[in-house]
Motif scaffolding. Sequence first.
Motif, PDB file in Angstrom:
ATOM      1  N   MET A  19       0.014 -10.039 -10.199  1.00 25.12           N
ATOM      2  CA  MET A  19      -0.514  -8.674 -10.033  1.00 25.12           C
ATOM      3  C   MET A  19      -1.599  -8.609  -8.952  1.00 25.12           C
ATOM      4  O   MET A  19      -1.675  -7.625  -8.210  1.00 25.12           O
ATOM      5  CB  MET A  19      -1.043  -8.125 -11.365  1.00 25.12           C
ATOM      6  N   THR A  20      -2.423  -9.643  -8.870  1.00 32.94           N
ATOM      7  CA  THR A  20      -3.454  -9.635  -7.822  1.00 32.94           C
ATOM      8  C   THR A  20      -2.798  -9.671  -6.442  1.00 32.94           C
ATOM      9  O   THR A  20      -3.196  -8.961  -5.515  1.00 32.94           O
ATOM     10  CB  THR A  20      -4.431 -10.811  -8.023  1.00 32.94           C
ATOM     11  N   ARG A  21      -1.740 -10.475  -6.340  1.00 36.31           N
ATOM     12  CA  ARG A  21      -1.021 -10.558  -5.064  1.00 36.31           C
ATOM     13  C   ARG A  21      -0.436  -9.188  -4.712  1.00 36.31           C
ATOM     14  O   ARG A  21      -0.543  -8.710  -3.581  1.00 36.31           O
ATOM     15  CB  ARG A  21       0.087 -11.604  -5.201  1.00 36.31           C
ATOM     16  N   MET A  22       0.170  -8.545  -5.705  1.00 39.14           N
ATOM     17  CA  MET A  22       0.791  -7.235  -5.454  1.00 39.14           C
ATOM     18  C   MET A  22      -0.285  -6.198  -5.080  1.00 39.14           C
ATOM     19  O   MET A  22      -0.105  -5.389  -4.176  1.00 39.14           O
ATOM     20  CB  MET A  22       1.537  -6.783  -6.712  1.00 39.14           C
ATOM     21  N   ALA A  23      -1.418  -6.260  -5.784  1.00 40.53           N
ATOM     22  CA  ALA A  23      -2.508  -5.314  -5.492  1.00 40.53           C
ATOM     23  C   ALA A  23      -2.975  -5.497  -4.052  1.00 40.53           C
ATOM     24  O   ALA A  23      -3.173  -4.525  -3.310  1.00 40.53           O
ATOM     25  CB  ALA A  23      -3.671  -5.523  -6.461  1.00 40.53           C
ATOM     26  N   ASN A  24      -3.128  -6.738  -3.621  1.00 39.70           N
ATOM     27  CA  ASN A  24      -3.584  -7.005  -2.253  1.00 39.70           C
ATOM     28  C   ASN A  24      -2.546  -6.544  -1.233  1.00 39.70           C
ATOM     29  O   ASN A  24      -2.880  -5.937  -0.219  1.00 39.70           O
ATOM     30  CB  ASN A  24      -3.887  -8.498  -2.060  1.00 39.70           C
ATOM     31  N   GLU A  25      -1.286  -6.827  -1.549  1.00 39.76           N
ATOM     32  CA  GLU A  25      -0.215  -6.474  -0.621  1.00 39.76           C
ATOM     33  C   GLU A  25      -0.155  -4.955  -0.397  1.00 39.76           C
ATOM     34  O   GLU A  25       0.079  -4.485   0.709  1.00 39.76           O
ATOM     35  CB  GLU A  25       1.108  -6.984  -1.198  1.00 39.76           C
ATOM     36  N   TYR A  26      -0.378  -4.174  -1.473  1.00 37.84           N
ATOM     37  CA  TYR A  26      -0.255  -2.715  -1.360  1.00 37.84           C
ATOM     38  C   TYR A  26      -1.607  -2.020  -1.213  1.00 37.84           C
ATOM     39  O   TYR A  26      -1.696  -0.803  -1.271  1.00 37.84           O
ATOM     40  CB  TYR A  26       0.522  -2.160  -2.568  1.00 37.84           C
ATOM     41  N   GLY A  27      -2.666  -2.808  -1.091  1.00 33.84           N
ATOM     42  CA  GLY A  27      -3.998  -2.212  -0.931  1.00 33.84           C
ATOM     43  C   GLY A  27      -4.433  -1.406  -2.145  1.00 33.84           C
ATOM     44  O   GLY A  27      -5.163  -0.422  -2.029  1.00 33.84           O
ATOM     45  N   ALA A  28      -3.975  -1.799  -3.321  1.00 33.69           N
ATOM     46  CA  ALA A  28      -4.319  -1.043  -4.537  1.00 33.69           C
ATOM     47  C   ALA A  28      -5.670  -1.499  -5.085  1.00 33.69           C
ATOM     48  O   ALA A  28      -6.122  -2.611  -4.803  1.00 33.69           O
ATOM     49  CB  ALA A  28      -3.233  -1.257  -5.596  1.00 33.69           C
ATOM     50  N   ILE A  29      -6.308  -0.630  -5.877  1.00 36.92           N
ATOM     51  CA  ILE A  29      -7.531  -1.016  -6.580  1.00 36.92           C
ATOM     52  C   ILE A  29      -7.109  -2.022  -7.652  1.00 36.92           C
ATOM     53  O   ILE A  29      -6.258  -1.719  -8.491  1.00 36.92           O
ATOM     54  CB  ILE A  29      -8.199   0.212  -7.228  1.00 36.92           C
ATOM     55  N   ASN A  30      -7.704  -3.198  -7.596  1.00 36.32           N
ATOM     56  CA  ASN A  30      -7.211  -4.265  -8.476  1.00 36.32           C
ATOM     57  C   ASN A  30      -7.963  -4.310  -9.806  1.00 36.32           C
ATOM     58  O   ASN A  30      -9.009  -4.934  -9.914  1.00 36.32           O
ATOM     59  CB  ASN A  30      -7.307  -5.616  -7.751  1.00 36.32           C
ATOM     60  N   LEU A  31      -7.400  -3.662 -10.816  1.00 37.40           N
ATOM     61  CA  LEU A  31      -7.995  -3.736 -12.160  1.00 37.40           C
ATOM     62  C   LEU A  31      -7.095  -4.611 -13.045  1.00 37.40           C
ATOM     63  O   LEU A  31      -7.035  -4.444 -14.252  1.00 37.40           O
ATOM     64  CB  LEU A  31      -8.158  -2.336 -12.768  1.00 37.40           C
ATOM     65  N   ASP A 331       7.565  -2.476 -15.110  1.00 35.09           N
ATOM     66  CA  ASP A 331       7.929  -1.416 -14.154  1.00 35.09           C
ATOM     67  C   ASP A 331       6.747  -0.489 -13.905  1.00 35.09           C
ATOM     68  O   ASP A 331       6.462  -0.085 -12.776  1.00 35.09           O
ATOM     69  CB  ASP A 331       9.034  -0.532 -14.755  1.00 35.09           C
ATOM     70  N   MET A 332       6.101  -0.142 -15.011  1.00 35.44           N
ATOM     71  CA  MET A 332       4.979   0.799 -14.936  1.00 35.44           C
ATOM     72  C   MET A 332       3.845   0.184 -14.112  1.00 35.44           C
ATOM     73  O   MET A 332       3.264   0.843 -13.242  1.00 35.44           O
ATOM     74  CB  MET A 332       4.504   1.097 -16.364  1.00 35.44           C
ATOM     75  N   ALA A 333       3.547  -1.099 -14.366  1.00 31.61           N
ATOM     76  CA  ALA A 333       2.460  -1.767 -13.642  1.00 31.61           C
ATOM     77  C   ALA A 333       2.793  -1.832 -12.145  1.00 31.61           C
ATOM     78  O   ALA A 333       1.930  -1.626 -11.287  1.00 31.61           O
ATOM     79  CB  ALA A 333       2.232  -3.166 -14.209  1.00 31.61           C
ATOM     80  N   GLU A 334       4.067  -2.101 -11.863  1.00 26.70           N
ATOM     81  CA  GLU A 334       4.493  -2.205 -10.473  1.00 26.70           C
ATOM     82  C   GLU A 334       4.408  -0.836  -9.788  1.00 26.70           C
ATOM     83  O   GLU A 334       3.883  -0.710  -8.675  1.00 26.70           O
ATOM     84  CB  GLU A 334       5.936  -2.717 -10.450  1.00 26.70           C
ATOM     85  N   TRP A 335       4.889   0.180 -10.471  1.00 22.97           N
ATOM     86  CA  TRP A 335       4.876   1.546  -9.920  1.00 22.97           C
ATOM     87  C   TRP A 335       3.436   2.025  -9.686  1.00 22.97           C
ATOM     88  O   TRP A 335       3.120   2.569  -8.624  1.00 22.97           O
ATOM     89  CB  TRP A 335       5.615   2.472 -10.900  1.00 22.97           C
ATOM     90  N   LEU A 336       2.573   1.766 -10.664  1.00 21.64           N
ATOM     91  CA  LEU A 336       1.174   2.193 -10.505  1.00 21.64           C
ATOM     92  C   LEU A 336       0.531   1.516  -9.296  1.00 21.64           C
ATOM     93  O   LEU A 336      -0.227   2.124  -8.548  1.00 21.64           O
ATOM     94  CB  LEU A 336       0.358   1.833 -11.751  1.00 21.64           C
ATOM     95  N   THR A 337       0.845   0.234  -9.130  1.00 16.67           N
ATOM     96  CA  THR A 337       0.252  -0.513  -8.022  1.00 16.67           C
ATOM     97  C   THR A 337       0.746   0.027  -6.680  1.00 16.67           C
ATOM     98  O   THR A 337      -0.053   0.307  -5.776  1.00 16.67           O
ATOM     99  CB  THR A 337       0.605  -2.015  -8.134  1.00 16.67           C
ATOM    100  N   LYS A 338       2.055   0.206  -6.587  1.00 15.50           N
ATOM    101  CA  LYS A 338       2.641   0.576  -5.293  1.00 15.50           C
ATOM    102  C   LYS A 338       2.478   2.056  -4.978  1.00 15.50           C
ATOM    103  O   LYS A 338       2.208   2.427  -3.842  1.00 15.50           O
ATOM    104  CB  LYS A 338       4.136   0.217  -5.280  1.00 15.50           C
ATOM    105  N   GLU A 339       2.651   2.915  -5.971  1.00 11.35           N
ATOM    106  CA  GLU A 339       2.679   4.361  -5.699  1.00 11.35           C
ATOM    107  C   GLU A 339       1.354   5.074  -5.977  1.00 11.35           C
ATOM    108  O   GLU A 339       1.056   6.084  -5.380  1.00 11.35           O
ATOM    109  CB  GLU A 339       3.783   5.051  -6.534  1.00 11.35           C
ATOM    110  N   VAL A 340       0.609   4.554  -6.945  1.00  8.31           N
ATOM    111  CA  VAL A 340      -0.627   5.261  -7.334  1.00  8.31           C
ATOM    112  C   VAL A 340      -1.862   4.533  -6.792  1.00  8.31           C
ATOM    113  O   VAL A 340      -2.922   5.115  -6.620  1.00  8.31           O
ATOM    114  CB  VAL A 340      -0.683   5.410  -8.884  1.00  8.31           C
ATOM    115  N   GLY A 341      -1.697   3.243  -6.541  1.00  5.99           N
ATOM    116  CA  GLY A 341      -2.809   2.491  -5.955  1.00  5.99           C
ATOM    117  C   GLY A 341      -3.796   1.942  -6.968  1.00  5.99           C
ATOM    118  O   GLY A 341      -4.975   1.748  -6.664  1.00  5.99           O
ATOM    119  N   VAL A 342      -3.316   1.683  -8.182  1.00 12.74           N
ATOM    120  CA  VAL A 342      -4.176   1.043  -9.189  1.00 12.74           C
ATOM    121  C   VAL A 342      -3.350  -0.048  -9.876  1.00 12.74           C
ATOM    122  O   VAL A 342      -2.266   0.222 -10.400  1.00 12.74           O
ATOM    123  CB  VAL A 342      -4.668   2.045 -10.267  1.00 12.74           C
ATOM    124  N   ALA A 343      -3.867  -1.277  -9.881  1.00 15.97           N
ATOM    125  CA  ALA A 343      -3.110  -2.386 -10.493  1.00 15.97           C
ATOM    126  C   ALA A 343      -3.654  -2.694 -11.885  1.00 15.97           C
ATOM    127  O   ALA A 343      -4.867  -2.703 -12.105  1.00 15.97           O
ATOM    128  CB  ALA A 343      -3.203  -3.625  -9.612  1.00 15.97           C
TER     129      ALA A 343
END
Length: 381
Positions: A19-31, A331-343
């Motif tokens: 999840m941290t990797r995904m957050a960094n890749e998509y520039g999401a706020i990493n929670l 799915d939800m965690a992935e969608w939030l990270t990529k589309e909403v910007g919160v991991a």
Amino acid sequence: MVKLESKLPEVGTTIFTVMTRMANEYGAINLSQGFPGYEIDHELKELVDKHIQLGRNQYSPLAGVPELLEAIAHKKKLLYGCDLDPQTEITITHGATEGIFSGLTALIRPGDEVVYFEPAYDAYLPAIQLNGGVGVPIRLKSPNYSIDWEQVRKAISPRTRLIMINSPHNPTGMVWSKGDMLALQEVVEGTDILILSDEVYQHVLFDATAHQSVLAFPELCRRSLVTMSFGKTFHATGWRVGYAIAPPALTRELRKVHQFNTFSINRPFQHALAEYLLKPERYLSLPGFFQEKRDFFRAAIADSPFELLDCRGTYFQSVSYKDYSERSDMDMAEWLTKEVGVAAIPVSAFYSDGTDEQVLRFCFAKEASMLEEAGKRLSKL
Ligand code: GLN
């Protein structure tokens, strides 16, 4: 190609890294991964510098530097009223994770059953299995993740070697009550069952809830190995310094493994921590510090469609989204990270059978501005 059969065929990369990797890749706020998003105390930094300059840069004694062992014994006396011998009952480890791993390696044999509670921190089961143990999960009861003691009693067998507990509990924020501790005491009474108590969030408790450490229960204490963490307590998860407390017979076995696993832990940081511990307000102020963050984050996402679950301890807030979406939690965690910007972390990762109750875990050990922005994004859903 050489033939290689995995010892952990079911295990991939830990969800925290994913999840941290995904957050960094998509520039999401990493929670997602649990680590503080702010600086450590500058006095602690200066102490590390000081001890490096003083030349404390060679191997530490394998159990830890005496000043730190003594400071920990002193702290435990103050908090739990227990008398620990720093020389024979405390060992500095490479984070609590090493304490858990070396502890299990020292204490369980192939075929031994280890009872633990799910959802469970993802390191527990692999550590049990790599040591030949058999994990026996007990399901905490949602939505409050309470313990069904009848189920615990039923899970105990002649092969039960050890029970693993964790309070405050990651990921749910549930906290063991005194009644739970007494129930555990009753379960193990008259047996040789050992306890491994992961208490890394010992200072992260809210609403004036007291931490029920096994160290305060002499009957439990004499059969327990307790793991604790300076990373969690002083906001320095990257330092990888924790410790394990256990009676001399258990500590002796733990150190036999620890000495060949890491030999010893980095020295200047231990000296710095020993000095830093001299002022108890540095850890006694933590519940208030974290409660402010919890309350801030809960208020920030109050208008989101998520249902806030109870959070009595740890720096994690879990939410249920089952009335909002049918997506799986991954799915939800992935969608939030990529589309909403919160991991966030999907809580199914904490179940050995992948149970998905549509719950996500957010880490609120972050600056207010970050929590506020995450709240804004989630409130638009
Ligand atoms: N303990 C932290 C958590 O639960 C992360 C630990 C890790 O990344 N290994 O998120």
